[in-house]
Design a protein around this motif. Structure first.
Motif, PDB file in Angstrom:
ATOM      1  N   LEU A 246       0.824  -1.217   0.000  1.00  0.00           N
ATOM      2  CA  LEU A 246       0.000   0.000   0.000  1.00  0.00           C
ATOM      3  C   LEU A 246       0.851   1.257   0.000  1.00  0.00           C
ATOM      4  CD1 LEU A 246      -3.039  -0.588   2.352  1.00  0.00           C
ATOM      5  CD2 LEU A 246      -3.112   0.302   0.037  1.00  0.00           C
TER       6      LEU A 246
ATOM      7  N   TYR B 215      -5.643  -9.736   3.759  1.00  0.00           N
ATOM      8  CA  TYR B 215      -5.371  -8.615   4.661  1.00  0.00           C
ATOM      9  C   TYR B 215      -6.658  -8.179   5.357  1.00  0.00           C
ATOM     10  CZ  TYR B 215      -4.026  -3.826   6.035  1.00  0.00           C
ATOM     11  OH  TYR B 215      -3.784  -2.674   6.731  1.00  0.00           O
TER      12      TYR B 215
ATOM     13  N   GLN C 157      -9.616  -0.907  10.207  1.00  0.00           N
ATOM     14  CA  GLN C 157     -10.941  -0.308   9.965  1.00  0.00           C
ATOM     15  C   GLN C 157     -11.923  -1.400   9.550  1.00  0.00           C
ATOM     16  OE1 GLN C 157      -8.871   2.092   6.997  1.00  0.00           O
ATOM     17  NE2 GLN C 157     -10.436   3.644   7.385  1.00  0.00           N
TER      18      GLN C 157
ATOM     19  N   ALA D 207     -13.431  -2.280   6.982  1.00  0.00           N
ATOM     20  CA  ALA D 207     -13.414  -1.996   5.544  1.00  0.00           C
ATOM     21  C   ALA D 207     -14.264  -3.004   4.767  1.00  0.00           C
ATOM     22  CB  ALA D 207     -11.974  -1.993   5.047  1.00  0.00           C
ATOM     23  N   VAL D 208     -15.555  -2.919   4.956  1.00  0.00           N
ATOM     24  CA  VAL D 208     -16.521  -3.733   4.220  1.00  0.00           C
ATOM     25  C   VAL D 208     -17.670  -2.809   3.827  1.00  0.00           C
ATOM     26  CG1 VAL D 208     -16.102  -6.104   5.017  1.00  0.00           C
ATOM     27  CG2 VAL D 208     -17.308  -4.508   6.494  1.00  0.00           C
ATOM     28  N   TYR D 209     -18.615  -3.318   3.055  1.00  0.00           N
ATOM     29  CA  TYR D 209     -19.690  -2.459   2.539  1.00  0.00           C
ATOM     30  C   TYR D 209     -20.961  -2.610   3.388  1.00  0.00           C
ATOM     31  CZ  TYR D 209     -16.438  -2.078  -1.278  1.00  0.00           C
ATOM     32  OH  TYR D 209     -15.305  -1.831  -2.007  1.00  0.00           O
ATOM     33  N   PRO D 210     -21.300  -1.585   4.163  1.00  0.00           N
ATOM     34  CA  PRO D 210     -22.437  -1.712   5.079  1.00  0.00           C
ATOM     35  C   PRO D 210     -23.786  -1.901   4.380  1.00  0.00           C
ATOM     36  CG  PRO D 210     -21.599   0.536   5.088  1.00  0.00           C
ATOM     37  CD  PRO D 210     -20.646  -0.269   4.278  1.00  0.00           C
TER      38      PRO D 210
ATOM     39  N   PHE E 148     -18.133 -10.568  -3.024  1.00  0.00           N
ATOM     40  CA  PHE E 148     -17.479  -9.481  -3.775  1.00  0.00           C
ATOM     41  C   PHE E 148     -15.958  -9.611  -3.698  1.00  0.00           C
ATOM     42  CE2 PHE E 148     -15.353  -5.298  -3.491  1.00  0.00           C
ATOM     43  CZ  PHE E 148     -15.522  -4.894  -4.802  1.00  0.00           C
ATOM     44  N   PHE E 149     -15.447  -9.776  -2.472  1.00  0.00           N
ATOM     45  CA  PHE E 149     -13.985  -9.875  -2.333  1.00  0.00           C
ATOM     46  C   PHE E 149     -13.461 -11.158  -2.989  1.00  0.00           C
ATOM     47  CE2 PHE E 149     -14.731  -6.527   0.757  1.00  0.00           C
ATOM     48  CZ  PHE E 149     -13.698  -5.662   0.435  1.00  0.00           C
TER      49      PHE E 149
ATOM     50  N   ILE F 267     -13.207 -10.364  -6.651  1.00  0.00           N
ATOM     51  CA  ILE F 267     -12.076  -9.462  -6.902  1.00  0.00           C
ATOM     52  C   ILE F 267     -10.770 -10.268  -6.959  1.00  0.00           C
ATOM     53  CG2 ILE F 267     -10.666  -7.677  -5.715  1.00  0.00           C
ATOM     54  CD1 ILE F 267     -13.002  -6.477  -7.219  1.00  0.00           C
ATOM     55  N   TYR F 268     -10.707 -11.336  -6.147  1.00  0.00           N
ATOM     56  CA  TYR F 268      -9.505 -12.176  -6.130  1.00  0.00           C
ATOM     57  C   TYR F 268      -9.594 -13.315  -7.154  1.00  0.00           C
ATOM     58  CZ  TYR F 268      -7.304  -9.776  -2.260  1.00  0.00           C
ATOM     59  OH  TYR F 268      -6.685  -8.833  -1.494  1.00  0.00           O
TER      60      TYR F 268
ATOM     61  N   LEU G  66     -15.373  -9.136   8.234  1.00  0.00           N
ATOM     62  CA  LEU G  66     -14.094  -8.593   7.758  1.00  0.00           C
ATOM     63  C   LEU G  66     -13.053  -9.704   7.649  1.00  0.00           C
ATOM     64  CD1 LEU G  66     -12.841  -5.830   7.067  1.00  0.00           C
ATOM     65  CD2 LEU G  66     -12.222  -5.596   9.464  1.00  0.00           C
TER      66      LEU G  66
ATOM     67  N   THR H 207     -13.850 -11.899   4.655  1.00  0.00           N
ATOM     68  CA  THR H 207     -13.495 -11.324   3.344  1.00  0.00           C
ATOM     69  C   THR H 207     -11.988 -11.433   3.093  1.00  0.00           C
ATOM     70  OG1 THR H 207     -13.291  -9.115   4.293  1.00  0.00           O
ATOM     71  CG2 THR H 207     -15.408  -9.674   3.297  1.00  0.00           C
ATOM     72  N   ALA H 208     -11.208 -11.446   4.196  1.00  0.00           N
ATOM     73  CA  ALA H 208      -9.746 -11.579   4.037  1.00  0.00           C
ATOM     74  C   ALA H 208      -9.349 -13.023   3.730  1.00  0.00           C
ATOM     75  CB  ALA H 208      -9.043 -11.088   5.294  1.00  0.00           C
TER      76      ALA H 208
END
Lengths: 237, 390
Positions: A50, A77, A81, A83-86, A96-97, A100-101, A141, A144-145
């Motif tokens: 990052l 990772y 935070q 970091a997901v979509y509420p 979704f994740f 993306i992968y 979270l 999703t990781a």
């Protein structure tokens, strides 16, 4: 698995990571411990690609850079935070994740069900995240990781703001994942809970002040818990 | 006491946020300047005069009267003096207006005199560009006023043979004014001029706001970072955003176009609607990248919101949407060409009101494409810089 050589990160006049050298072997629970502002998150952000280091080299899975796509596919990772979509449901977020992968179809659905079972959210999979408690969102979270089945999982303060019962559960999941062959780097400022790590590093002001197995460090400082060992180690430095 | 401490805290926070301070102090000045020039509106309608035969004798008195009108500027035209063929003159006059040299051209020839001598009304011809109703109205009213003076200076006897007997019997019939429109017609209303630019503005406005806020939310909650460390490229993220927004922007554009078609009193061909659709797509992707860039440059949600008036207001004033850009000082006219909405509005009006093909507006299409690539490039550079420094 992860080799860090002469790593330095400066933000203006502030040196967040100072000439850090570290070698993390595969298949371990590796704890990065330190108080707030010790450089844990900055180090993780450089490992994930990052942010770029000011100096030094990071070698991940034998490659020089963590920004290559091949490497990214192999890293999971979980940031500090939420970091997901509420506005999406539990399974929509995880799916979704996964997509993306690069996952899709049956493998994605199978993996989704496994992950939901692991984080004990099977009965909540159709719930929109904004209706869930903070603890449940932390579990999403984590899911999703993990969805793309990464061999390396980086957890940044996964237990921050989490109740003690869920905190213990998190560590149980970590143990289970390590048994399944996942290498884990975990940061926490709840130092005592990291006693369950295979190896730990104490960070302070961007430098490693102690490194080794938790039991060895406690023994070194004649402390009966890791937190006391950390306090004693900082007094010595 | 509590009020005092809350007020003090607000003051401290705002003072430390330089961008907010600049916003509070500078934006009103910028906006007031724009309003000032917008309302000052000293742009004149450009009128050319073409006379042939004996009608040339009346050109000077006529022009002298028209020149007194503050809303009219007499312009010279590139029509050869020796050209007298009415059909060729008609073509040349229309050509001059197509080139934008005049909003209207007054044409008179010997036929006017012949008809007056024959006791008829006689006619002058006004050629009107027609796409700008305010210019059309200014030209028409100025010429109509000047006609009274012209009629007075034309004491033509009804019957030449009875000149002695009929010396005081002059042709007092009002001269007929024949109007020829390059674009539009007499039924063309002021609102018809504004309606074609509403779709471009609304699509730009809402896409910019929604993309700024959505991307800012993505940044604040940390999901953008997660996408950035996933095996996807930055351009894939942006293209994903564009694809996601296209559906909603398209639905919005369809509603706006449908509503405008119901309001506007001009009929459109499918090609015109297609061209408008392409323009809306282009302005939508430009607004999207601008919104993402604004969101990327902002440090927090408050700063992101400040970009909205900063980007939207100049486009309202300077994009020739409501106020003529020619009424602003030259520096604002240059700025207007740096605004995407100006180019989208030019295409919309030319396609919808002048029935031009989309490809005739290639410089504007190219500009919109250029804006998109430029904002993408800047955004990538900002992202790269952030990556190095954060």
């Amino acid at each position: 698995m992860l080799k860090i050589e002469g790593l330095t990160k400066r933000f203006g006049k502030l040196t967040a990571i100072d000439n850090l050298n570290l070698n993390i072997p595969e298949g371990l629970k590796f704890g990065l411990l330190g108080p707030n502002g010790s450089g844990k998150t900055t180090l993780l952000r450089m490992i994930t690609g990052l942010i770029e280091p000011t100096h030094g080299k990071i070698t991940l899975f034998g490659k020089w850079t963590p920004t290559s796509r091949m490497i990214r596919r192999r890293v999971g990772y979980m940031p500090q935070q939420t970091a997901v979509y509420p506005g999406l449901t539990v399974s929509e977020n995880i799916r979704f994740f996964g997509r993306i992968y690069g996952l899709s179809g049956r493998p994605l659905e199978d993996r989704l069900n496994d992950i939901l079972e692991l984080v004990e959210l099977g009965d909540k999979k159709k719930e929109v995240l904004s209706n869930l408690s903070g603890g449940m969102v932390r579990r999403v979270l984590l899911a999703t990781a993990l969805i793309h089945n990464p061999p390396l999982l980086i957890l940044d303060e996964p237990t921050a703001g989490v109740d003690p019962v869920l905190r213990l559960k998190f560590w149980d999941w970590v143990d289970l994942l390590v048994k399944q062959g996942v290498s884990i780097i975990i940061t926490t400022h709840h130092i005592s809970e990291a006693e369950r790590s295979d190896q730990v590093v104490f960070l302070r002001e961007g430098k490693i002040i102690q490194q080794g197995k938790p039991f060895d460090i406690m023994k070194r400082f004649q402390a009966n818990n890791l937190e006391a060992a950390f306090v004693r180690s900082t007094n010595l430095k | 006491m509590a009020i005092r401490w809350i007020a003090l805290r607000i003051i401290q926070e705002i003072i430390r946020d330089r961008r907010t301070m600049a916003f509070f102090l500078l934006v009103p000045i910028v906006v007031m300047t724009l309003i000032y020039y917008a309302l000052l509106e000293d742009e004149k309608a450009k009128l050319g005069v073409v006379t042939r035969g004996v009608a040339r004798f009346y050109e000077y008195p006529l022009v002298s009267v028209i020149e007194e009108d503050e809303d009219i500027e007499i312009v010279s035209l590139d029509i050869p003096d020796k050209e007298t063929d009415p059909a060729e003159l008609d073509r040349l006059i229309m050509e001059e207006m197509k080139k934008g040299k005049a909003h209207g051209i007054l044409y008179m020839d010997q036929q006017l005199l012949s008809e007056r001598f024959a006791g008829e009304r006689g006619a002058i011809h006004i050629y009107l560009e027609g796409s700008r109703p305010t210019s059309t109205a200014a030209i028409f009213s100025s010429i109509a006023e000047a006609m009274d003076d012209l009629t007075e200076t034309m004491p033509v006897v009804i019957d030449a043979e009875c000149s002695a007997k009929c010396a005081n019997s002059v042709n007092i019939k009002a001269i007929e004014i024949k109007k020829h429109y390059l674009y539009g017609s007499e039924d063309y209303r002021l609102i018809d001029y504004f309606l074609p630019v509403f779709p471009t503005f609304f699509v730009f406005f809402f896409t910019f706001i929604i993309s700024t806020i959505t991307f800012q939310r993505e940044r604040v909650r940390g999901t953008l970072e997660r996408l950035l460390i996933a095996p996807v490229s930055f351009s894939q993220i942006i293209l994903g955003y564009i694809s996601g927004f296209i559906i909603f922007s398209s639905v919005q554009a369809l509603i706006i176009i449908g509503y405008i078609l119901a309001l506007i009193q001009i009929s459109f061909t499918p090609h015109q609607l297609f061209a408008l659709g392409v323009t809306l797509f282009l302005i939508m992707i430009v607004a999207l990248t601008m919104g993402l860039l604004a969101s990327f440059m902002a440090m927090n949600e408050f700063q992101a919101i400040q970009f909205i008036p900063l980007v939207i207001l100049p486009q309202i004033f300077l994009s020739d949407m409501i106020w003529r850009i020619e009424s602003f000082p030259l520096v604002f006219q240059w700025i207007s060409y740096g605004l995407p909405l100006t180019h989208a509005n030019i295409i919309s009006r030319k396609v919808m009101l002048q029935n031009q093909s989309l490809w005739e507006n290639w410089p504007q299409l190219l500009s919109l494409g250029g804006f998109f690539l430029f904002f993408m490039l800047v955004m990538s550079l900002v992202a790269l810089k952030r990556n190095k420094n954060n």
